[in-house]
Design an enzyme around this catalytic site. Structure first.
Site, PDB file in Angstrom:
ATOM      1  N   GLY A  16      42.486  53.805  44.401  1.00 53.98           N
ATOM      2  CA  GLY A  16      41.089  54.387  44.947  1.00 53.98           C
ATOM      3  C   GLY A  16      41.055  55.631  44.795  1.00 53.98           C
ATOM      4  O   GLY A  16      42.437  56.687  43.859  1.00 53.98           O
TER       5      GLY A  16
ATOM      6  N   ASP B  23      37.763  46.291  36.018  1.00 53.47           N
ATOM      7  CA  ASP B  23      38.348  46.381  37.843  1.00 53.47           C
ATOM      8  C   ASP B  23      39.147  48.008  38.611  1.00 53.47           C
ATOM      9  O   ASP B  23      40.211  47.641  37.190  1.00 53.47           O
ATOM     10  CB  ASP B  23      39.103  45.373  37.704  1.00 53.47           C
ATOM     11  CG  ASP B  23      38.718  43.959  37.740  1.00 53.47           C
ATOM     12  OD1 ASP B  23      37.156  43.572  38.355  1.00 53.47           O
ATOM     13  OD2 ASP B  23      39.292  43.127  37.031  1.00 53.47           O
ATOM     14  N   LEU B  24      38.848  48.432  39.005  1.00 52.58           N
ATOM     15  CA  LEU B  24      39.425  50.030  39.228  1.00 52.58           C
ATOM     16  C   LEU B  24      41.424  49.378  39.796  1.00 52.58           C
ATOM     17  O   LEU B  24      40.955  49.387  40.226  1.00 52.58           O
ATOM     18  CB  LEU B  24      38.870  49.916  40.393  1.00 52.58           C
ATOM     19  CG  LEU B  24      39.297  51.834  40.358  1.00 52.58           C
ATOM     20  CD1 LEU B  24      39.099  52.818  39.190  1.00 52.58           C
ATOM     21  CD2 LEU B  24      38.305  52.122  42.581  1.00 52.58           C
ATOM     22  N   ASP B  25      41.574  50.259  38.705  1.00 52.21           N
ATOM     23  CA  ASP B  25      43.640  50.645  38.912  1.00 52.21           C
ATOM     24  C   ASP B  25      43.976  49.554  38.879  1.00 52.21           C
ATOM     25  O   ASP B  25      45.268  49.334  39.220  1.00 52.21           O
ATOM     26  CB  ASP B  25      43.730  51.429  40.189  1.00 52.21           C
ATOM     27  CG  ASP B  25      42.903  52.495  40.330  1.00 52.21           C
ATOM     28  OD1 ASP B  25      42.622  53.311  39.305  1.00 52.21           O
ATOM     29  OD2 ASP B  25      42.465  53.501  41.476  1.00 52.21           O
ATOM     30  N   GLU B  26      42.978  48.042  37.943  1.00 54.00           N
ATOM     31  CA  GLU B  26      43.890  46.539  38.190  1.00 54.00           C
ATOM     32  C   GLU B  26      44.285  45.788  36.519  1.00 54.00           C
ATOM     33  O   GLU B  26      44.867  45.391  36.724  1.00 54.00           O
ATOM     34  CB  GLU B  26      42.742  46.094  39.086  1.00 54.00           C
ATOM     35  CG  GLU B  26      42.691  46.111  39.962  1.00 54.00           C
ATOM     36  CD  GLU B  26      43.624  44.785  40.771  1.00 54.00           C
ATOM     37  OE1 GLU B  26      44.099  44.660  40.558  1.00 54.00           O
ATOM     38  OE2 GLU B  26      43.133  45.300  42.056  1.00 54.00           O
TER      39      GLU B  26
END
Length: 318
Positions: A235, A260-263
């Site tokens: 994040g 999926d954020l930063d995944e």
């Protein structure tokens, strides 16, 4: 690595090269008669079983190919096989002819595969917000021949870096975005992708979250640099999160973008050492060179067809 904008003496040559590059695509635009045009890269993955290597190499031999480099990996956890072969065509072959040879083998073994000319540049759209260190680094590496890309467009939600883009003779597109205008902004972005036959989108510190729909449409074709050694500090404001935790290393992670954020699957990571004397702003400065280096390596490897997706991970051939 960061480098200054080229001086006036070099600028004309840069702009000329940039204009010429706009006519090239990853799929076409190479002189068929040159030695470089007869260099190819085949990448593949499939369920593991006996005979894959023998079948592929026999097909290449019978087609008149000379294998320049071959790497393979058998993932025992997933029972999946991965392979990258760089070969030259000693005859009068073409991309289409080689794809025709590969197709029945791919069907037999259930392969996911790609075959490209090794020297064809990837048409790459770069997105950025206000921080310019990653963009500056990518542009200099492109300008000096270190990346197998052409850059038809640079996109930003701000205008701060337009002078940098223009100094390299590259088109700059300002697409502002708010919560209310996000659908229209992403529609404009995808129109640029289609109009310019974009192979790859690079988020060079573009500080906006892409929609799930866009991530799905461009799956495996968007690389992001996150200014943290994922999975730590996801994040926003990761350097400030790192400072609060008193870490002794800060890093950066280049990964494919997913919903999926930063995944997304990680391509490359690196770190640099920090200490107790450094505040959050010092950590930011310390991490910028790492960010630029990590992102450029990920782009380089992707555009040399060295990265193959392996579910939520990647296989990266050196």
């Amino acid at each position: 690595m960061t480098s200054p904008v080229p001086g006036a003496a070099a600028l004309a040559a840069v702009k000329s090269a940039a204009r010429q590059a706009q006519g090239l695509t990853h799929q076409s635009g190479v002189d068929e008669s040159t030695d470089a045009s007869r260099q190819y890269v085949l990448t593949l993955s499939c369920p593991d079983r006996p005979g894959i290597v023998a079948t592929v190499t026999r097909m290449l031999f019978e087609g008149g190919a000379n294998i320049e480099e071959s790497q393979q990996f058998d993932d025992r956890l997933t029972d999946h096989f991965f392979m990258r072969i760089h070969f030259s065509d000693t005859g009068e072959g073409s991309v289409e002819a080689w794809r025709e040879r590969v197709t029945p083998i791919a069907q037999e073994f259930g392969m996911t595969w790609e075959l490209w000319r090794a020297t064809n540049p990837y048409r790459t759209l770069i997105m950025v917000s206000k921080a310019g260190h990653c963009l500056n680094d990518l542009l200099f590496r492109w300008y000096s021949g270190g990346l197998n890309i052409v850059i038809p467009a640079i996109v930003s939600n701000h205008t701060d870096l337009e002078p940098l883009a223009r100094s390299y003779g590259l088109p700059f597109h300002h697409i502002p975005i708010t919560a209310d205008t996000k659908p229209e902004a992403e529609a404009a972005l995808m129109q640029l992708v289609r109009d310019n036959d974009i192979d790859l989108v690079v988020l060079a510190r573009y500080m906006q979250v892409l929609s799930d729909e866009l991530c799905r449409e461009m799956s495996g074709r968007i690389i992001n640099i996150h200014h943290s050694f994922l999975p730590s500090f996801k994040g926003g404001r990761p350097y400030h999160q790192a400072f609060e935790r008193g870490v002794k290393l800060v890093g950066a992670t280049a990964h494919y973008v997913t919903a999926d954020l930063d995944e997304g699957p990680i391509i490359e990571q690196d770190v640099t050492r920090v200490d107790h004397r450094m505040g959050p702003s010092d950590l930011v400065r310390a991490g910028q060179d790492v960010e630029a280096d990590v992102l450029s390596r990920a782009v380089k490897w992707h555009c040399e067809s060295r990265v193959i997706l392996n579910t939520d991970r990647t296989v990266v051939f050196d």
